[in-house]
Design a protein around this motif. Structure first.
Motif, short mmCIF file in Angstrom:
data_model
loop_
_atom_site.label_atom_id
_atom_site.label_comp_id
_atom_site.label_asym_id
_atom_site.label_seq_id
_atom_site.Cartn_x
_atom_site.Cartn_y
_atom_site.Cartn_z
N ASP A 139 0.59 -1.53 -0.38
CA ASP A 139 0.29 0.05 0.35
C ASP A 139 0.78 1.10 -0.08
OD1 ASP A 139 -2.30 -1.30 -0.28
OD2 ASP A 139 -2.45 -0.96 1.98
N ASP A 140 2.31 1.25 0.70
CA ASP A 140 2.76 2.25 1.07
C ASP A 140 3.45 2.44 -0.56
OD1 ASP A 140 4.16 4.72 2.43
OD2 ASP A 140 6.32 3.15 1.89
N ILE A 141 4.74 2.21 -0.95
CA ILE A 141 4.55 1.52 -2.44
C ILE A 141 3.75 2.41 -3.75
CG2 ILE A 141 5.34 0.32 -4.32
CD1 ILE A 141 7.11 -1.36 -2.62
N ARG A 142 2.49 1.18 -3.48
CA ARG A 142 1.73 2.41 -4.84
C ARG A 142 1.41 3.12 -3.92
NH1 ARG A 142 -0.57 -2.58 -4.29
NH2 ARG A 142 -2.23 -2.35 -2.44
N ALA A 143 0.97 4.16 -3.00
CA ALA A 143 1.04 5.43 -3.02
C ALA A 143 2.17 6.20 -3.46
CB ALA A 143 0.56 5.67 -1.13
N THR A 144 3.47 5.94 -2.58
CA THR A 144 4.38 7.07 -2.84
C THR A 144 4.76 6.81 -4.26
OG1 THR A 144 5.15 5.85 -1.25
CG2 THR A 144 6.71 6.77 -2.32
N ALA A 145 4.11 5.58 -5.25
CA ALA A 145 3.99 5.87 -6.88
C ALA A 145 3.34 7.16 -7.11
CB ALA A 145 4.29 4.69 -7.35
N ARG A 146 2.30 7.06 -6.45
CA ARG A 146 1.60 7.36 -7.43
C ARG A 146 1.65 9.15 -6.87
NH1 ARG A 146 -3.95 7.32 -8.46
NH2 ARG A 146 -4.91 9.45 -7.41
N LEU A 147 2.52 9.42 -5.81
CA LEU A 147 2.92 10.95 -5.42
C LEU A 147 3.98 10.98 -6.05
CD1 LEU A 147 3.18 13.47 -3.70
CD2 LEU A 147 5.24 11.86 -2.51
N LEU A 148 4.93 10.05 -6.83
CA LEU A 148 6.15 10.69 -7.53
C LEU A 148 5.51 10.59 -8.87
CD1 LEU A 148 8.68 8.07 -6.06
CD2 LEU A 148 8.40 10.35 -5.57
N LEU A 149 4.20 10.03 -9.40
CA LEU A 149 4.10 10.55 -10.31
C LEU A 149 3.66 11.79 -10.56
CD1 LEU A 149 1.92 6.80 -11.22
CD2 LEU A 149 3.80 7.51 -12.75
N ARG B 235 14.07 5.44 -12.70
CA ARG B 235 14.46 4.77 -11.72
C ARG B 235 15.20 5.58 -10.82
NH1 ARG B 235 16.05 0.80 -8.75
NH2 ARG B 235 18.53 0.96 -8.34
N ASN B 236 15.51 7.08 -11.32
CA ASN B 236 16.27 8.16 -10.61
C ASN B 236 14.85 9.47 -9.75
OD1 ASN B 236 17.80 10.32 -9.86
ND2 ASN B 236 16.86 12.33 -11.46
N TYR B 237 13.92 8.95 -9.56
CA TYR B 237 12.76 9.35 -8.99
C TYR B 237 12.75 8.08 -7.46
CZ TYR B 237 11.30 13.58 -10.63
OH TYR B 237 11.11 15.12 -11.15
N ALA B 238 12.49 7.56 -8.13
CA ALA B 238 12.30 6.16 -7.13
C ALA B 238 14.18 5.68 -6.06
CB ALA B 238 12.24 4.28 -7.37
N VAL B 239 15.28 6.51 -6.82
CA VAL B 239 15.62 6.16 -6.40
C VAL B 239 16.62 7.01 -4.85
CG1 VAL B 239 18.66 6.20 -5.97
CG2 VAL B 239 17.53 3.98 -7.40
N THR B 240 16.07 8.34 -5.69
CA THR B 240 16.02 9.20 -5.00
C THR B 240 15.05 9.43 -3.56
OG1 THR B 240 16.60 10.72 -6.63
CG2 THR B 240 15.72 11.86 -4.91
N HIS B 241 13.97 9.11 -3.27
CA HIS B 241 12.91 9.41 -3.08
C HIS B 241 13.24 7.76 -1.81
CE1 HIS B 241 9.09 9.22 -0.45
NE2 HIS B 241 9.06 8.35 -0.79
N ALA B 242 13.86 6.57 -2.56
CA ALA B 242 13.80 5.61 -1.01
C ALA B 242 15.90 6.14 -0.71
CB ALA B 242 13.73 4.28 -2.14
N ARG B 243 16.50 6.74 -0.97
CA ARG B 243 17.75 6.85 -1.33
C ARG B 243 18.43 5.88 -0.32
NH1 ARG B 243 17.51 12.05 2.91
NH2 ARG B 243 15.21 13.18 2.49
#
Length: 104
Positions: free
Chosen positions: A20-30, A56-64
């Motif tokens: 659920d967290d991944i889906r919500a975060t993906a929506r924010l990043l989109l 990849r860039n947005y995912a890595v930047t968000h996840a650190r």
């Protein structure tokens, strides 16, 4: 001690929370990605390499430093981002990927 092969209820609940967290975060990043594409060279052609790089860039930047989380976010972003059409501009692509008020 026997090896556990099935997830416990607690393990399954944690997995579902993480999904659920991944889906919500993906929506924010989109939303952030769409804003970026709209503001940065919107008339340029959107290409597949840019789609993959941005996800990849947005995912890595968000996840650190959490690489498993970054990989899961990248997969969720790529699943939500269709392949660009030929001659589609970055601005047009932003309209396609921007999440709507409805749940994905």
């Amino acid at each position: 001690m026997p090896e556990r092969t099935h997830a416990t209820q607690q393990d399954e609940a944690l997995r579902q929370c993480r999904d659920d967290d991944i889906r919500a975060t993906a929506r924010l990043l989109l939303t952030r990605l769409a804003t970026y594409l709209t503001r940065t060279r919107p008339a340029d052609t959107m290409i597949e390499a840019s789609r993959k790089y941005l996800a990849r860039n947005y995912a890595v930047t968000h996840a650190r430093w959490d690489t498993q989380y970054a990989d899961a976010l990248e997969a969720a972003l790529l699943a939500a981002m269709p392949h660009p059409r030929p001659q589609q501009t970055r601005g047009e692509y932003a309209i396609v990927i921007r999440p709507t008020g409805s749940s994905r």
